[in-house]
Design a protein around this motif. Structure first.
Motif, mmCIF file in Angstrom:
data_model
loop_
_atom_site.group_PDB
_atom_site.id
_atom_site.type_symbol
_atom_site.label_atom_id
_atom_site.label_comp_id
_atom_site.label_asym_id
_atom_site.label_seq_id
_atom_site.Cartn_x
_atom_site.Cartn_y
_atom_site.Cartn_z
ATOM 1 N N SER A 108 82.476 16.541 45.942
ATOM 2 C CA SER A 108 83.325 16.214 44.812
ATOM 3 C C SER A 108 83.667 14.725 44.827
ATOM 4 C CB SER A 108 84.585 17.078 44.947
ATOM 5 O OG SER A 108 85.702 16.446 44.453
ATOM 6 N N GLY B 47 85.403 18.933 48.796
ATOM 7 C CA GLY B 47 85.273 17.484 49.036
ATOM 8 C C GLY B 47 86.326 16.926 49.998
ATOM 9 N N TRP B 48 87.566 17.335 49.827
ATOM 10 C CA TRP B 48 88.630 16.855 50.745
ATOM 11 C C TRP B 48 88.405 17.434 52.140
ATOM 12 C CZ3 TRP B 48 94.390 15.988 49.122
ATOM 13 C CH2 TRP B 48 94.433 15.065 48.065
ATOM 14 N N ASP C 20 95.332 19.139 46.790
ATOM 15 C CA ASP C 20 94.811 18.506 45.579
ATOM 16 C C ASP C 20 94.798 19.551 44.463
ATOM 17 O OD1 ASP C 20 93.611 16.414 44.129
ATOM 18 O OD2 ASP C 20 91.585 17.062 44.657
HETATM 19 C C1 LIG Z 1 90.899 19.541 41.694
HETATM 20 S S1 LIG Z 1 90.406 20.990 42.530
HETATM 21 C C2 LIG Z 1 90.370 20.479 44.210
HETATM 22 C C3 LIG Z 1 89.204 19.591 44.557
HETATM 23 C C4 LIG Z 1 89.087 19.383 46.050
HETATM 24 N N1 LIG Z 1 90.164 18.564 46.579
HETATM 25 C C5 LIG Z 1 87.793 18.717 46.422
HETATM 26 O O1 LIG Z 1 87.801 17.562 46.883
HETATM 27 O O2 LIG Z 1 86.738 19.346 46.307
HETATM 28 C C6 LIG Z 1 91.864 21.974 42.443
HETATM 29 C C7 LIG Z 1 91.705 23.363 43.049
HETATM 30 O O3 LIG Z 1 92.995 23.943 43.199
HETATM 31 C C8 LIG Z 1 92.805 25.353 43.179
HETATM 32 N N2 LIG Z 1 94.098 26.020 43.025
HETATM 33 C C9 LIG Z 1 95.041 25.833 42.061
HETATM 34 N N3 LIG Z 1 96.085 26.659 42.255
HETATM 35 C C10 LIG Z 1 95.816 27.383 43.388
HETATM 36 C C11 LIG Z 1 96.513 28.400 44.106
HETATM 37 N N4 LIG Z 1 97.728 28.828 43.700
HETATM 38 N N5 LIG Z 1 95.942 28.934 45.212
HETATM 39 C C12 LIG Z 1 94.718 28.501 45.622
HETATM 40 N N6 LIG Z 1 94.005 27.537 44.980
HETATM 41 C C13 LIG Z 1 94.543 26.983 43.877
HETATM 42 C C14 LIG Z 1 91.846 25.549 42.017
HETATM 43 O O4 LIG Z 1 91.206 26.807 42.105
HETATM 44 C C15 LIG Z 1 90.891 24.358 42.198
HETATM 45 O O5 LIG Z 1 89.721 24.737 42.880
#
Ligand SMILES: C[S@@+](CC[C@H](N)C(=O)[O-])C[C@H]1O[C@@H](n2cnc3c(N)ncnc32)[C@H](O)[C@@H]1O
Length: 206
Positions: free
Chosen positions: A25, A56-57, A117
């Motif tokens: 990512s 990605g993180w 994130d």
């Molecule tokens: C912007 S993406 C993260 C990208 C990640 N940091 C990367 O570098 O690949 C945000 C993620 O937060 C997850 N998310 C949002 N609310 C959540 C929750 N309550 N429990 C688990 N995952 C959640 C979404 O499914 C999504 O995959």
């Protein structure tokens, strides 16, 4: 011909770099830029990555903790496996006690770094989206209250809204240092900010 969004993405230098450098990512560069500035993740750390998909993180955290640490990725969506033996994945909603219990069991104690994130699913209704965002932020702060070891660090994405200042003030009472930053790889048009709270002190009763 792809959509406008796909065309823009192909031109995005961080998207291209992520492809070339094998990161899942473009968001990887946000964490890299944050960590370069604040040195939040160290070799041997236990790191919990909330909202980790596609990973990605987690990839960046695994580089930092090396083989001596562990990284746990949690997401509602499936996270594809990474080759590292010290990477654990949990599929589910981290706001629930069930998933929080799973995280505790996997790390077997406390974490040195909690990072999030996560973005709430937005519906386009401003007030509702703000509430969802605040709820998610509060959940992350609550998880950090339970899981962070003394002097641990928290990094999380937040969207600026009506309770932003109150949230920062709350963190300042619990952490030695609280900073906010918008890394260069975060798109200018996005209202996201990252909060870096370093040196967890203790749980403060309201
Ligand atoms: C912007 S993406 C993260 C990208 C990640 N940091 C990367 O570098 O690949 C945000 C993620 O937060 C997850 N998310 C949002 N609310 C959540 C929750 N309550 N429990 C688990 N995952 C959640 C979404 O499914 C999504 O995959």
């Amino acid at each position: 011909m792809g959509s406008k969004w796909q065309m823009e993405r192909k031109k995005d230098p961080y998207y291209k770099r992520a492809k070339a450098e094998d990161y899942r990512s473009r968001a990887s560069y946000k964490l890299k830029q944050i960590d370069k500035k604040y040195k939040i993740i160290k070799k041997g750390n236990t790191v919990v990555d909330l909202g980790a998909a596609p990973g990605g993180w987690s990839q960046v955290a695994l580089e930092k903790v090396d083989e001596e640490g562990i990284v746990v990725g949690v997401d509602l969506n499936h996270i594809r496996a990474l080759p590292n033996e010290n990477y654990y994945r949990i599929k589910g909603d981290f706001t629930t006690p069930e998933v929080q219990g799973k995280i505790t069991r996997v790390i077997g104690g406390k974490a040195k770094v909690i990072m999030s994130d996560a973005s709430p699913e937005l519906c386009g209704i401003k007030n509702l989206d703000q509430l969802r965002s605040i709820d998610l932020t509060n959940s992350v702060i609550g998880i950090a209250d339970n899981l962070l070891e003394q002097k641990g660090n928290l990094v999380m994405k937040v969207f600026q809204g009506p309770e932003y200042k109150e949230m920062l003030d709350g963190l300042k009472r619990k952490y030695r240092q609280v900073k906010t930053t918008k890394p260069p790889s975060s798109r200018k048009k996005s209202s996201e900010m990252y909060v870096i709270a370093m040196g967890y002190k203790h749980k403060v009763k309201k």
